[in-house]
Enzyme design. Sequence first.
Site, PDB file in Angstrom:
ATOM      1  N   SER A 189       2.980  -1.975  10.437  1.00 54.93           N
ATOM      2  CA  SER A 189       4.419  -2.034  10.732  1.00 54.93           C
ATOM      3  C   SER A 189       5.025  -3.411  10.479  1.00 54.93           C
ATOM      4  O   SER A 189       5.894  -3.856  11.231  1.00 54.93           O
ATOM      5  CB  SER A 189       4.697  -1.555  12.157  1.00 54.93           C
ATOM      6  OG  SER A 189       4.293  -0.196  12.299  1.00 54.93           O
ATOM      7  N   LYS A 197       0.226   4.220  -0.308  1.00 53.11           N
ATOM      8  CA  LYS A 197      -0.385   5.458   0.218  1.00 53.11           C
ATOM      9  C   LYS A 197      -0.063   6.610  -0.751  1.00 53.11           C
ATOM     10  O   LYS A 197       0.091   6.363  -1.947  1.00 53.11           O
ATOM     11  CB  LYS A 197       0.091   5.729   1.650  1.00 53.11           C
ATOM     12  CG  LYS A 197      -0.056   4.480   2.522  1.00 53.11           C
ATOM     13  CD  LYS A 197       0.034   4.741   3.975  1.00 53.11           C
ATOM     14  CE  LYS A 197      -0.132   3.417   4.722  1.00 53.11           C
ATOM     15  NZ  LYS A 197      -0.231   3.581   6.154  1.00 53.11           N
ATOM     16  N   ASN A 215       0.880  -1.170   0.000  1.00 52.65           N
ATOM     17  CA  ASN A 215       0.000   0.000   0.000  1.00 52.65           C
ATOM     18  C   ASN A 215       0.919   1.222   0.000  1.00 52.65           C
ATOM     19  O   ASN A 215       1.468   1.579   1.044  1.00 52.65           O
ATOM     20  CB  ASN A 215      -0.903  -0.023   1.243  1.00 52.65           C
ATOM     21  CG  ASN A 215      -1.655   1.286   1.431  1.00 52.65           C
ATOM     22  OD1 ASN A 215      -1.728   2.109   0.520  1.00 52.65           O
ATOM     23  ND2 ASN A 215      -2.223   1.471   2.619  1.00 52.65           N
ATOM     24  N   HIS A 275      -9.728   1.348   4.389  1.00 49.09           N
ATOM     25  CA  HIS A 275      -8.453   1.533   5.095  1.00 49.09           C
ATOM     26  C   HIS A 275      -8.672   2.523   6.247  1.00 49.09           C
ATOM     27  O   HIS A 275      -9.449   3.463   6.120  1.00 49.09           O
ATOM     28  CB  HIS A 275      -7.376   2.047   4.137  1.00 49.09           C
ATOM     29  CG  HIS A 275      -6.024   2.070   4.774  1.00 49.09           C
ATOM     30  ND1 HIS A 275      -5.624   3.077   5.608  1.00 49.09           N
ATOM     31  CD2 HIS A 275      -4.995   1.176   4.729  1.00 49.09           C
ATOM     32  CE1 HIS A 275      -4.395   2.804   6.054  1.00 49.09           C
ATOM     33  NE2 HIS A 275      -3.988   1.664   5.532  1.00 49.09           N
ATOM     34  N   GLY A 307       2.043   2.443  10.669  1.00 50.05           N
ATOM     35  CA  GLY A 307       3.023   3.509  10.500  1.00 50.05           C
ATOM     36  C   GLY A 307       3.665   3.966  11.805  1.00 50.05           C
ATOM     37  O   GLY A 307       4.305   5.008  11.852  1.00 50.05           O
ATOM     38  N   GLU A 358      -5.870  -4.599  10.399  1.00 47.62           N
ATOM     39  CA  GLU A 358      -4.843  -3.595  10.639  1.00 47.62           C
ATOM     40  C   GLU A 358      -5.172  -2.810  11.906  1.00 47.62           C
ATOM     41  O   GLU A 358      -5.959  -1.856  11.849  1.00 47.62           O
ATOM     42  CB  GLU A 358      -4.754  -2.625   9.458  1.00 47.62           C
ATOM     43  CG  GLU A 358      -4.362  -3.272   8.154  1.00 47.62           C
ATOM     44  CD  GLU A 358      -3.766  -2.253   7.188  1.00 47.62           C
ATOM     45  OE1 GLU A 358      -2.636  -2.463   6.748  1.00 47.62           O
ATOM     46  OE2 GLU A 358      -4.418  -1.238   6.902  1.00 47.62           O
ATOM     47  N   GLU A 391      -7.113   4.967   7.295  1.00 49.25           N
ATOM     48  CA  GLU A 391      -6.913   6.397   6.979  1.00 49.25           C
ATOM     49  C   GLU A 391      -8.118   6.963   6.223  1.00 49.25           C
ATOM     50  O   GLU A 391      -8.447   8.143   6.368  1.00 49.25           O
ATOM     51  CB  GLU A 391      -5.593   6.561   6.202  1.00 49.25           C
ATOM     52  CG  GLU A 391      -4.402   6.324   7.126  1.00 49.25           C
ATOM     53  CD  GLU A 391      -3.149   5.759   6.470  1.00 49.25           C
ATOM     54  OE1 GLU A 391      -3.012   5.862   5.236  1.00 49.25           O
ATOM     55  OE2 GLU A 391      -2.306   5.215   7.209  1.00 49.25           O
TER      56      GLU A 391
HETATM   57  P1  PGA Z   1       2.530   0.363   7.648  1.00 48.01           P
HETATM   58  O1  PGA Z   1       1.104   0.610   6.953  1.00 48.01           O
HETATM   59  O2  PGA Z   1       3.064  -0.943   7.108  1.00 48.01           O
HETATM   60  O3  PGA Z   1       3.371   1.532   7.209  1.00 48.01           O
HETATM   61  O4  PGA Z   1       2.307   0.315   9.110  1.00 48.01           O
HETATM   62  C1  PGA Z   1       0.202  -0.438   6.750  1.00 48.01           C
HETATM   63  C2  PGA Z   1      -1.043   0.086   6.067  1.00 48.01           C
HETATM   64  O5  PGA Z   1      -1.509   1.166   6.432  1.00 48.01           O
HETATM   65  O6  PGA Z   1      -1.604  -0.567   5.168  1.00 48.01           O
END
Ligand code: PGA
Length: 247
Positions: A210, A11, A9, A93, A171, A165, A95
Amino acid sequence: MRTKLVAGNWKMHGSLAANAGLLQAVRDGATGKAEVAVCVPYPYLAQARAELDGSRVAWGAQDVSEHAQGAFTGEVSGSMLADFGCRFVLVGHSERRSFYGDTDAVVAAKFAAAQTAGLIPVLCVGESLAEREAGITGEVVTRQIDAVLANSGAGAFARAVVAYEPVWAIGTGRTASPQQAQEVHALIRARFARDSAEVATGLRVLYGGSVKAGNAAELFGQPDIDGGLIGGASLVAADFLAICAAA
Ligand code: PGA
């Protein structure tokens, strides 16, 4: 046996110049048994197709409109994503849920719109830190899934993927422990088993939050973890490929 899936992903990262090397490295380096995909920003879908077409790496988008077409300025429909050869699309997601107001109902509509367009939705679910600390992780994740089940039915998940998640792990560098993740993955699979044993057995439930080269193998070794949704580490070819290899 469920084939593992590792999906990047990106982003809101990338540029034509930076993506070229990353896409080529992933295309050439993804040689293991796991299925591999990258979910890129909309403007780079054509580039992803050009670089990945004919390879074993699939591509997809990070969101989709719940509408098929019409006066929805700024939105992108499922059929447009299908036009660009997308196989997957993320829906719900965290976000999107927290910054852009994607409610459970909107996510359910996006899931259905993606499937109508022939795409495989990756339904993202997960609890916030406050929710985990309040001991309501199971309730939150079940509520997020139930909204989609009520709209599309369990059978729809024969052509879908779920990604767990935990918001507090995205993140942040703070990963759920393999045991914490497995516990929620098992709960998710059990929720589907209530409606359809067959769907529950075949459903891929990815872990995201992460995931790094150093923790991927242990996470993916859990019985109900079928791969990963990878944010930050999907932007560095060597890291992403090491995670793919761990799957
Ligand atoms: P991350 O993000 O691996 O940077 O923690 C995962 C995601 O949001 O899909």
